[in-house]
Design a protein around this motif. Sequence first.
Motif, PDB file in Angstrom:
ATOM      1  N   ILE A 170      81.002  44.246 101.983  1.00 57.35           N
ATOM      2  CA  ILE A 170      80.849  45.409 101.319  1.00 57.35           C
ATOM      3  C   ILE A 170      81.147  46.739 102.103  1.00 57.35           C
ATOM      4  N   GLU A 171      80.806  46.526 103.484  1.00 63.20           N
ATOM      5  CA  GLU A 171      81.039  47.715 104.358  1.00 63.20           C
ATOM      6  C   GLU A 171      82.342  47.487 104.888  1.00 63.20           C
ATOM      7  N   LEU A 172      83.049  46.479 104.509  1.00 59.66           N
ATOM      8  CA  LEU A 172      84.585  46.600 104.966  1.00 59.66           C
ATOM      9  C   LEU A 172      85.305  47.188 103.668  1.00 59.66           C
ATOM     10  N   PHE A 173      84.764  46.922 102.479  1.00 57.47           N
ATOM     11  CA  PHE A 173      85.300  47.538 101.387  1.00 57.47           C
ATOM     12  C   PHE A 173      85.376  49.256 101.366  1.00 57.47           C
ATOM     13  N   MET A 174      84.126  49.473 101.880  1.00 61.15           N
ATOM     14  CA  MET A 174      83.903  50.907 101.758  1.00 61.15           C
ATOM     15  C   MET A 174      84.757  51.457 102.980  1.00 61.15           C
ATOM     16  N   GLU A 175      85.013  50.839 103.921  1.00 67.10           N
ATOM     17  CA  GLU A 175      86.168  51.515 104.975  1.00 67.10           C
ATOM     18  C   GLU A 175      87.488  51.290 104.376  1.00 67.10           C
ATOM     19  N   CYS A 176      87.821  50.122 103.828  1.00 64.25           N
ATOM     20  CA  CYS A 176      89.257  50.215 103.323  1.00 64.25           C
ATOM     21  C   CYS A 176      89.275  49.129 102.329  1.00 64.25           C
ATOM     22  N   PRO A 177      89.475  49.540 100.847  1.00 63.50           N
ATOM     23  CA  PRO A 177      89.422  48.528 100.004  1.00 63.50           C
ATOM     24  C   PRO A 177      90.494  47.591  99.932  1.00 63.50           C
ATOM     25  N   ARG A 178      91.915  48.122 100.661  1.00 65.82           N
ATOM     26  CA  ARG A 178      92.990  47.272 100.924  1.00 65.82           C
ATOM     27  C   ARG A 178      92.498  46.084 101.697  1.00 65.82           C
ATOM     28  N   CYS A 179      92.013  46.257 102.796  1.00 62.57           N
ATOM     29  CA  CYS A 179      91.855  45.293 103.775  1.00 62.57           C
ATOM     30  C   CYS A 179      90.705  44.357 103.101  1.00 62.57           C
TER      31      CYS A 179
ATOM     32  N   LEU B  72      70.735  58.697 115.728  1.00 62.68           N
ATOM     33  CA  LEU B  72      71.991  58.024 115.090  1.00 62.68           C
ATOM     34  C   LEU B  72      72.930  59.115 114.529  1.00 62.68           C
ATOM     35  N   THR B  73      73.660  59.535 115.549  1.00 64.59           N
ATOM     36  CA  THR B  73      74.258  60.708 115.404  1.00 64.59           C
ATOM     37  C   THR B  73      75.961  60.452 115.491  1.00 64.59           C
ATOM     38  N   ALA B  74      76.174  59.446 116.058  1.00 63.00           N
ATOM     39  CA  ALA B  74      77.657  58.901 116.131  1.00 63.00           C
ATOM     40  C   ALA B  74      78.294  58.440 114.901  1.00 63.00           C
ATOM     41  N   ASP B  75      79.531  58.540 114.765  1.00 60.90           N
ATOM     42  CA  ASP B  75      80.128  58.083 113.442  1.00 60.90           C
ATOM     43  C   ASP B  75      79.824  56.444 113.127  1.00 60.90           C
ATOM     44  N   HIS B  76      79.737  55.713 114.130  1.00 53.21           N
ATOM     45  CA  HIS B  76      79.746  54.365 113.866  1.00 53.21           C
ATOM     46  C   HIS B  76      78.179  53.994 113.328  1.00 53.21           C
ATOM     47  N   HIS B  77      77.566  54.974 113.602  1.00 51.40           N
ATOM     48  CA  HIS B  77      75.843  54.855 113.158  1.00 51.40           C
ATOM     49  C   HIS B  77      75.778  54.965 111.761  1.00 51.40           C
ATOM     50  N   GLU B  78      76.732  55.763 111.124  1.00 51.15           N
ATOM     51  CA  GLU B  78      76.661  55.557 109.535  1.00 51.15           C
ATOM     52  C   GLU B  78      76.611  54.246 109.011  1.00 51.15           C
ATOM     53  N   GLY B  79      77.544  53.365 109.371  1.00 51.77           N
ATOM     54  CA  GLY B  79      77.611  51.954 109.281  1.00 51.77           C
ATOM     55  C   GLY B  79      75.898  51.279 109.506  1.00 51.77           C
ATOM     56  N   TYR B  80      75.406  51.583 110.368  1.00 54.76           N
ATOM     57  CA  TYR B  80      74.115  50.908 110.873  1.00 54.76           C
ATOM     58  C   TYR B  80      73.040  51.404 109.978  1.00 54.76           C
ATOM     59  N   LYS B  81      73.325  52.657 109.444  1.00 52.73           N
ATOM     60  CA  LYS B  81      72.416  53.248 108.551  1.00 52.73           C
ATOM     61  C   LYS B  81      72.571  52.303 106.856  1.00 52.73           C
ATOM     62  N   ARG B  82      73.833  52.223 106.842  1.00 52.76           N
ATOM     63  CA  ARG B  82      73.989  51.657 105.368  1.00 52.76           C
ATOM     64  C   ARG B  82      73.657  50.007 105.588  1.00 52.76           C
ATOM     65  N   GLN B  83      73.790  49.363 106.758  1.00 51.69           N
ATOM     66  CA  GLN B  83      73.310  48.187 107.033  1.00 51.69           C
ATOM     67  C   GLN B  83      71.915  48.038 106.735  1.00 51.69           C
ATOM     68  N   VAL B  84      70.970  48.767 107.149  1.00 49.55           N
ATOM     69  CA  VAL B  84      69.605  48.592 107.086  1.00 49.55           C
ATOM     70  C   VAL B  84      69.299  49.001 105.357  1.00 49.55           C
ATOM     71  N   GLU B  85      69.873  50.019 104.946  1.00 44.16           N
ATOM     72  CA  GLU B  85      69.774  50.376 103.426  1.00 44.16           C
ATOM     73  C   GLU B  85      69.897  49.099 102.636  1.00 44.16           C
ATOM     74  N   MET B  86      70.761  48.488 103.109  1.00 45.64           N
ATOM     75  CA  MET B  86      71.172  47.278 102.354  1.00 45.64           C
ATOM     76  C   MET B  86      70.133  46.157 102.344  1.00 45.64           C
ATOM     77  N   TYR B  87      69.623  46.077 103.624  1.00 43.35           N
ATOM     78  CA  TYR B  87      68.602  45.136 103.755  1.00 43.35           C
ATOM     79  C   TYR B  87      67.513  45.321 102.999  1.00 43.35           C
ATOM     80  N   GLN B  88      67.112  46.913 102.956  1.00 46.31           N
ATOM     81  CA  GLN B  88      65.867  47.399 102.346  1.00 46.31           C
ATOM     82  C   GLN B  88      66.272  47.089 100.744  1.00 46.31           C
TER      83      GLN B  88
END
Length: 252
Positions: A29-38, A150-166
């Motif tokens: 799902i994270e990949l989809f959010m990054e690029c639906p084509r990939c 969690l201020t770097a760009d790649h941290h956005e993915g980390y945040k979505r990761q724990v939100e998905m687990y929650q």
Amino acid sequence: MSKYYTPKRTRNLYDPSSKMPYKLSRSAIELFMECPRCFYIDKRLGTRRPPGFPFSLNSAVDNLLKKEFDALRANKEPHPLLKANGVVGIPAMNDKLDEWRNNFKGVQYKHEKTNLLIYGAIDDVLETPSGEYVLIEFKATSKSEPITGLTADHHEGYKRQVEMYQWLLRKNGYKVSDTAYFFYCNGLRNKKSFDKKLDFEISLIPYKGSDKWIEEAILTAYNCLISDKLPTAGDDCDFCAYRKAVKSHFQK
Ligand code: SF4
């Protein structure tokens, strides 16, 4: 043929006519959010992005922290770093924990509207005295500056990761705190010598998550999967920039 990479697979492809639930990981799902084509090329057409090298040192840190939490769980003790920061709770005792931590199983939930079996493997979870679960996520890196947020760009993915687990745990009937904690381990670079060991500084970073985006993300990913049209590519992708640059050499 590459020893490490299968350019075209025929297994685990999404088949819109199948009635069987389709397993979709939170990283897909994270990949989809990054690029639906990939995402589409992987799940429908069977070609996944070439993998990076495994992060063996990160995974060693992960394993050791899991063992540390398991020892505390056996003694029903809180983790000292959490306790020192006023976080109340002990590592949760749950018969499903091994399954939840398994990368191929994880916490699972069948999303009825789409017949997708969404799953994701957690690092650990605390249980508070009121029976609420608190997600714990381990991360390792090596930076010169201390990790304070969690201020770097790649941290956005980390945040979505724990939100998905929650979200997954909530869908399994557990009461889950909005706040998760990152154990962010920073391998120190300022030692005089290596001396066969890498010292770490651990920052405990609380993060208040929201799972409101997830339902829509699943539905949009599903609509992408059932479509026969190749979606557009993300416009800021190193992989595509590389592919286009290589292609341009052959068009001269
Ligand atoms: S833009 Fe990147 S992620 Fe998207 S299809 Fe191209 S390689 Fe894949």
